[in-house]
Motif scaffolding. Structure first.
Motif, short mmCIF file in Angstrom:
data_model
loop_
_atom_site.label_atom_id
_atom_site.label_comp_id
_atom_site.label_asym_id
_atom_site.label_seq_id
_atom_site.Cartn_x
_atom_site.Cartn_y
_atom_site.Cartn_z
N ARG A 101 -15.65 -6.12 -28.00
CA ARG A 101 -16.81 -5.02 -27.82
C ARG A 101 -16.17 -3.65 -26.91
NH1 ARG A 101 -22.81 -5.48 -28.21
NH2 ARG A 101 -23.49 -7.73 -28.73
N VAL A 102 -15.08 -4.44 -26.40
CA VAL A 102 -13.95 -3.27 -25.61
C VAL A 102 -14.01 -1.80 -26.32
CG1 VAL A 102 -12.77 -2.46 -24.06
CG2 VAL A 102 -14.70 -4.23 -23.54
N ALA A 103 -12.71 -2.85 -27.46
CA ALA A 103 -12.49 -2.26 -28.66
C ALA A 103 -12.47 -1.61 -29.65
CB ALA A 103 -11.52 -3.28 -28.97
N ASP A 104 -14.14 -1.93 -29.56
CA ASP A 104 -15.22 -1.04 -30.69
C ASP A 104 -15.40 0.13 -29.37
OD1 ASP A 104 -14.71 -3.39 -32.73
OD2 ASP A 104 -16.58 -3.65 -31.80
N MET A 105 -15.90 0.04 -28.01
CA MET A 105 -16.29 1.44 -27.78
C MET A 105 -15.17 1.80 -27.56
SD MET A 105 -18.03 -0.45 -24.49
CE MET A 105 -19.22 -1.84 -24.45
N VAL A 106 -13.42 1.63 -27.02
CA VAL A 106 -12.43 2.41 -27.48
C VAL A 106 -12.61 3.33 -28.89
CG1 VAL A 106 -10.13 2.85 -26.91
CG2 VAL A 106 -11.82 1.26 -25.58
N ALA A 107 -12.33 2.85 -30.05
CA ALA A 107 -12.35 2.66 -31.51
C ALA A 107 -13.08 4.19 -30.93
CB ALA A 107 -12.28 1.95 -31.73
N LYS A 108 -15.06 4.07 -30.92
CA LYS A 108 -15.93 4.94 -30.91
C LYS A 108 -15.95 6.16 -30.22
CE LYS A 108 -18.80 1.61 -33.22
NZ LYS A 108 -20.00 0.75 -32.97
N GLY A 109 -14.82 6.27 -29.50
CA GLY A 109 -15.05 7.17 -28.64
C GLY A 109 -15.59 7.24 -27.46
N LYS A 110 -16.49 6.05 -26.64
CA LYS A 110 -17.07 5.96 -25.89
C LYS A 110 -16.84 5.00 -25.39
CE LYS A 110 -20.88 6.63 -28.94
NZ LYS A 110 -22.42 6.05 -29.85
N ALA A 111 -15.60 5.14 -24.64
CA ALA A 111 -15.04 3.82 -23.85
C ALA A 111 -15.76 3.46 -22.75
CB ALA A 111 -13.16 4.46 -22.96
N PRO A 112 -15.80 2.55 -21.93
CA PRO A 112 -16.17 2.20 -20.03
C PRO A 112 -15.53 2.64 -19.35
CG PRO A 112 -15.31 -0.34 -21.14
CD PRO A 112 -15.33 1.15 -22.00
N ASP A 113 -16.37 2.85 -18.05
CA ASP A 113 -14.90 3.43 -17.39
C ASP A 113 -14.58 2.12 -16.73
OD1 ASP A 113 -16.34 6.53 -16.04
OD2 ASP A 113 -17.85 4.56 -16.65
N LEU A 114 -14.58 0.55 -17.04
CA LEU A 114 -14.22 -0.28 -16.16
C LEU A 114 -14.51 -1.38 -17.17
CD1 LEU A 114 -15.16 0.18 -12.96
CD2 LEU A 114 -12.99 -0.20 -13.65
N ALA A 115 -13.13 -1.79 -17.80
CA ALA A 115 -13.38 -3.15 -18.48
C ALA A 115 -12.31 -4.29 -17.91
CB ALA A 115 -12.70 -3.10 -20.00
#
Length: 421
Positions: free
Chosen positions: A77-91
């Motif tokens: 989930r986190v890797a996908d968010m980062v790849a889409k340019g939508k990284a969370p603030d914290l993981a």
């Protein structure tokens, strides 16, 4: 790899807000976290909901949105968010090195207050470094001990826990003779093969890397460990009817909790499961070749902060709150895990209510060795271990050849990572 890894069911995320800065000037942080529960009733979401409520009483201008996912999906989930340019603030996930190497993370000293940095157990803080800069902040940890079924040991006439390899085999033979289904549980299947592998490497005086951090997977010590397992345990029918290469950790844990396993290597959460199964058990240091292993395996799960949204100061404020002594103790005692801060570890050692964790805590502060998580190649190497190490202990298996193949792939991955940098 995770400190608990107990969750097996995908749980829907819990959302406490919309995850964006508000028009009124408040800052919204987004945290994606792993679930340490194995059912809805003990989901980690309840911990985070309570923590966020208390935090926002003190910091009303910082809102925190939390999404909680099972361990089976949170890293992706986190890797996908980062790849889409939508990284969370914290993981809060299992690995950080790839994100750090790509320049996507704040370093610990950019966020944490000096007291919080100083409170983190030094060996764990060091394990969070990439190129001598700490990016991964340990969230929780665990170590491993030898678990054994006291009733089965008594029935088989085994007077004490094994302290070396010969005693492991001797005890396993006695358990086998009285019909114990799995005298020694050896889970080298894909769920947690890298952990079981590392424990046996350490017991032989080896490990995944040398003192300089270079892979040394096919060392003579490691080959000796898996040759012994092949010939003296698996080959003697002392690890049960299943194929170790297809046996997962939870399979063995479940069997232990049914009274079908004499002994196995386990982490703290097995205590809760065994107690629920009404198993009388005890624990002992991991055996080595000639005596108790000089070191045991430690595992840490990590929390990291992404630069993407630019909320460095607010992230630091929230992290300082997360790592307060009481909040660390609240989480670790609930899930039978180990604290990553000195203040919480000291408090745990002074609390008789947590005496069942003392045996695990001592090696964490003294001799525990962690996976080489600071190496960006580790994720790939871990995957290779999961796929191949089980073949080393099968009938006709060649430990030297299997470990040599894993070593060559590790070297190639390491070389490719360096060239990418």
């Amino acid at each position: 790899m995770t400190a608990a890894g107990a969750a097996t069911t995908a749980l829907a995320p819990v959302l406490t807000g919309c995850g964006a800065d508000t028009p009124g000037g408040d800052t919204r942080l987004k945290l994606v976290a792993a679930d340490y529960g194995d059912k809805e009733a003990n989901s980690s979401r309840k911990y985070w909901e309570g923590l966020v409520r208390e935090f926002q009483k003190q910091h009303s201008k910082i809102k925190v949105d939390v999404e909680v996912y099972s361990w089976t999906e949170v890293d992706k989930r986190v890797a996908d968010m980062v790849a889409k340019g939508k990284a969370p603030d914290l993981a809060q996930i299992g690995a950080y090195a790839d994100f750090a190497a790509a320049g996507k993370l704040y370093s610990a000293d950019q966020m944490l207050s000096i007291p919080t940095q100083a409170d983190i157990i030094a060996s764990l803080a060091k394990a969070g470094e990439v190129h001598r800069v700490q990016y991964g902040i340990p969230f929780v940890s665990s170590t491993r001990l030898l678990f054994f079924n006291k009733k089965l040991f008594a029935k088989a006439g085994i007077a004490k826990a094994p302290e070396n390899w010969d005693e492991i085999q001797s005890a396993a033979k006695k358990l086998h003779a009285i019909g114990v289904k799995i005298p020694f549980g050896l889970p080298l299947g894909p769920e947690e093969a890298p952990a079981e592998t590392m424990m046996w490497m350490l017991s032989a005086g080896g490990g995944y890397t040398d003192q300089n951090g270079s892979y040394l997977i096919d060392s003579p010590e490691n080959v000796k460990a898996f040759t012994w397992l092949r010939d003296e345990m698996v080959g003697q029918g002392l690890t049960g009817p299943g194929n170790p290469a297809r046996t997962n950790r939870q399979d063995v844990f479940d069997a232990f909790c049914k009274g079908e396993v004499g002994m196995l290597n386990g982490h703290p959460t097995l205590m809760q499961q065994a107690q629920a199964g009404h198993i009388e058990f005890d624990m002992a240091p991991l055996p080595g070749i000639k005596g108790p292993s000089k070191s045991t395996m430690g595992v840490a799960d990590w929390i990291m902060a992404f630069k993407k949204n630019g909320h460095r100061d607010e992230i630091g404020t929230f992290l300082d709150f997360i790592f307060s002594k009481d909040n660390v103790l609240s989480f670790t005692t609930q899930y039978k895990l180990l604290p990553v801060t000195t203040s919480a570890a000291d408090a745990m050692e002074e609390s008789r209510a947590n005496s069942d964790l003392w045996q695990f805590l001592k090696p964490l502060r003294q001799a525990a060795e962690l996976y080489p998580v600071s190496k960006t190649s580790w994720a790939s190497v871990s995957k290779t271990v999961k796929e191949k190490i089980g073949a080393a202990v099968q009938k006709g298996g060649d430990p030297a050849a299997v470990l040599g193949e894993i070593q060559r792939e590790a070297n190639a991955t390491e070389l490719a990572d360096r060239s990418d940098r």
